[in-house]
Enzyme design. Structure first.
Site, PDB file in Angstrom:
ATOM      1  N   ASN A  42     -12.902  -3.027   2.754  1.00 39.64           N
ATOM      2  CA  ASN A  42     -13.790  -1.880   2.924  1.00 39.64           C
ATOM      3  C   ASN A  42     -14.781  -1.856   1.769  1.00 39.64           C
ATOM      4  OD1 ASN A  42     -12.492  -0.895   5.272  1.00 39.64           O
ATOM      5  ND2 ASN A  42     -10.889   0.045   4.029  1.00 39.64           N
TER       6      ASN A  42
ATOM      7  N   SER B 282     -12.102   3.638  -1.103  1.00 37.20           N
ATOM      8  CA  SER B 282     -11.660   4.765  -1.932  1.00 37.20           C
ATOM      9  C   SER B 282     -11.231   4.353  -3.340  1.00 37.20           C
ATOM     10  CB  SER B 282     -10.515   5.512  -1.242  1.00 37.20           C
ATOM     11  OG  SER B 282      -9.411   4.668  -1.040  1.00 37.20           O
TER      12      SER B 282
ATOM     13  N   ASP C 195       0.846  -1.193   0.000  1.00 36.01           N
ATOM     14  CA  ASP C 195       0.000   0.000   0.000  1.00 36.01           C
ATOM     15  C   ASP C 195       0.886   1.249   0.000  1.00 36.01           C
ATOM     16  OD1 ASP C 195      -3.204   0.532   1.019  1.00 36.01           O
ATOM     17  OD2 ASP C 195      -1.787   2.209   1.140  1.00 36.01           O
ATOM     18  N   ILE C 196       0.479   2.236  -0.783  1.00 37.94           N
ATOM     19  CA  ILE C 196       1.282   3.456  -0.920  1.00 37.94           C
ATOM     20  C   ILE C 196       1.250   4.303   0.358  1.00 37.94           C
ATOM     21  CG2 ILE C 196      -0.468   5.050  -1.831  1.00 37.94           C
ATOM     22  CD1 ILE C 196       1.575   5.756  -4.050  1.00 37.94           C
TER      23      ILE C 196
ATOM     24  N   HIS D  98      -7.051  -5.779   2.330  1.00 35.36           N
ATOM     25  CA  HIS D  98      -5.904  -5.213   3.047  1.00 35.36           C
ATOM     26  C   HIS D  98      -5.314  -6.301   3.938  1.00 35.36           C
ATOM     27  CE1 HIS D  98      -6.825  -0.790   2.453  1.00 35.36           C
ATOM     28  NE2 HIS D  98      -8.027  -1.292   2.231  1.00 35.36           N
TER      29      HIS D  98
ATOM     30  N   HIS E 287     -10.230  -5.097  -3.120  1.00 38.19           N
ATOM     31  CA  HIS E 287      -8.904  -5.328  -2.549  1.00 38.19           C
ATOM     32  C   HIS E 287      -9.043  -5.767  -1.101  1.00 38.19           C
ATOM     33  CE1 HIS E 287     -10.004  -1.044  -2.399  1.00 38.19           C
ATOM     34  NE2 HIS E 287      -9.418  -0.985  -1.220  1.00 38.19           N
TER      35      HIS E 287
ATOM     36  N   GLY F 207     -15.223   3.518   4.076  1.00 34.68           N
ATOM     37  CA  GLY F 207     -14.028   4.245   3.646  1.00 34.68           C
ATOM     38  C   GLY F 207     -13.423   3.731   2.353  1.00 34.68           C
TER      39      GLY F 207
HETATM   40  P1  5GP Z   1      -9.662   1.530   0.499  1.00 32.85           P
HETATM   41  O1  5GP Z   1      -9.697   2.829   1.230  1.00 32.85           O
HETATM   42  O2  5GP Z   1     -10.391   1.619  -0.832  1.00 32.85           O
HETATM   43  O3  5GP Z   1     -10.095   0.347   1.307  1.00 32.85           O
HETATM   44  O4  5GP Z   1      -8.137   1.237   0.200  1.00 32.85           O
HETATM   45  C1  5GP Z   1      -7.456   1.771  -0.873  1.00 32.85           C
HETATM   46  C2  5GP Z   1      -5.998   1.711  -0.550  1.00 32.85           C
HETATM   47  O5  5GP Z   1      -5.274   1.899  -1.745  1.00 32.85           O
HETATM   48  C3  5GP Z   1      -5.524   2.796   0.429  1.00 32.85           C
HETATM   49  O6  5GP Z   1      -4.985   2.174   1.587  1.00 32.85           O
HETATM   50  C4  5GP Z   1      -4.498   3.572  -0.364  1.00 32.85           C
HETATM   51  O7  5GP Z   1      -3.397   3.980   0.417  1.00 32.85           O
HETATM   52  C5  5GP Z   1      -4.104   2.597  -1.462  1.00 32.85           C
HETATM   53  N1  5GP Z   1      -3.688   3.227  -2.697  1.00 32.85           N
HETATM   54  C6  5GP Z   1      -4.335   4.224  -3.361  1.00 32.85           C
HETATM   55  N2  5GP Z   1      -3.672   4.545  -4.482  1.00 32.85           N
HETATM   56  C7  5GP Z   1      -2.591   3.719  -4.539  1.00 32.85           C
HETATM   57  C8  5GP Z   1      -1.522   3.579  -5.483  1.00 32.85           C
HETATM   58  O8  5GP Z   1      -1.448   4.264  -6.499  1.00 32.85           O
HETATM   59  N3  5GP Z   1      -0.602   2.622  -5.214  1.00 32.85           N
HETATM   60  C9  5GP Z   1      -0.653   1.836  -4.104  1.00 32.85           C
HETATM   61  N4  5GP Z   1       0.315   0.935  -3.939  1.00 32.85           N
HETATM   62  N5  5GP Z   1      -1.654   1.945  -3.191  1.00 32.85           N
HETATM   63  C10 5GP Z   1      -2.605   2.875  -3.405  1.00 32.85           C
END
Ligand code: 5GP
Length: 114
Positions: free
Chosen positions: A87, A95, A30-31, A102, A100, A93
Site C-alpha cells: 500500500n 498507515s 500482522d497484529i 503484506h 512493508h 490505505g
Molecule cells: P498498511 O496499512 O500501512 O499497508 O499496513 C500496516 C499494517 O501494519 C496493518 O495491517 C497493521 O495491522 C499492521 N500493524 C500496525 N501496527 C502494528 C504493530 O505494532 N505490530 C504488528 N505486528 N503489526 C502492526
C-alpha cells in the site's frame, strides 16, 4: 532512526511474532490479520514507502519478494496461493510509513480489493 512502530520492531524495542530475519529483512505476523496468514515483510533499511525506493534499492526490493516466497512456503500456502500487497500513500490505505509487503493467504482472496 525514524520513529515508526516498525523501526521499534526491528530494534526489538517492542515485541512482534517474527517468522524470518536476516541482515536485510524482517518478517513478522500482522497484529490485525486480514487472512489466516498475514505477515509483513519489511526491509531493515528505512524506506518510508515504495514510491521512495530508488535504483540503489533494486536488490533489496527483490530480496523482500524472495523472502516473502520463502515465508509462504514455510507457512504452507505456496501451493494454495497467496497475495503480496504494497500500500503506497493515502488512497491505498498506507498507515505505517516504513515500507512493508503484506503476505496474505490461507483462504480464497477476493479481487479486486475494495
Ligand atoms: P498498511 O496499512 O500501512 O499497508 O499496513 C500496516 C499494517 O501494519 C496493518 O495491517 C497493521 O495491522 C499492521 N500493524 C500496525 N501496527 C502494528 C504493530 O505494532 N505490530 C504488528 N505486528 N503489526 C502492526
Amino acid at each position: 532512526m525514524a520513529d515508526t512502530i516498525f523501526a521499534k520492531i526491528i530494534a526489538k524495542q517492542i515485541p512482534a511474532t517474527i517468522v524470518y530475519e536476516d541482515e536485510q529483512a524482517l518478517a513478522f505476523r500482522d497484529i490485525g490479520p486480514k487472512a489466516p496468514v498475514h505477515i509483513l515483510v519489511i526491509p531493515k533499511k528505512e524506506i518510508a514507502r515504495i514510491a521512495d525506493a530508488t535504483a540503489a534499492d533494486e536488490a533489496l526490493l527483490g530480496r523482500l519478494l524472495t523472502v516473502a516466497n520463502e515465508v509462504a512456503r514455510n507457512e504452507g500456502i505456496d501451493k494454495s496461493g497467496y497475495r503480496l500487497v504494497i500500500n503506497n500513500g493515502k488512497d491505498a490505505g498506507e498507515s505505517v510509513p516504513h515500507l512493508h509487503v503484506h503476505l496474505l493467504g490461507g483462504r480464497a482472496l477476493t479481487w479486486p480489493p475494495g
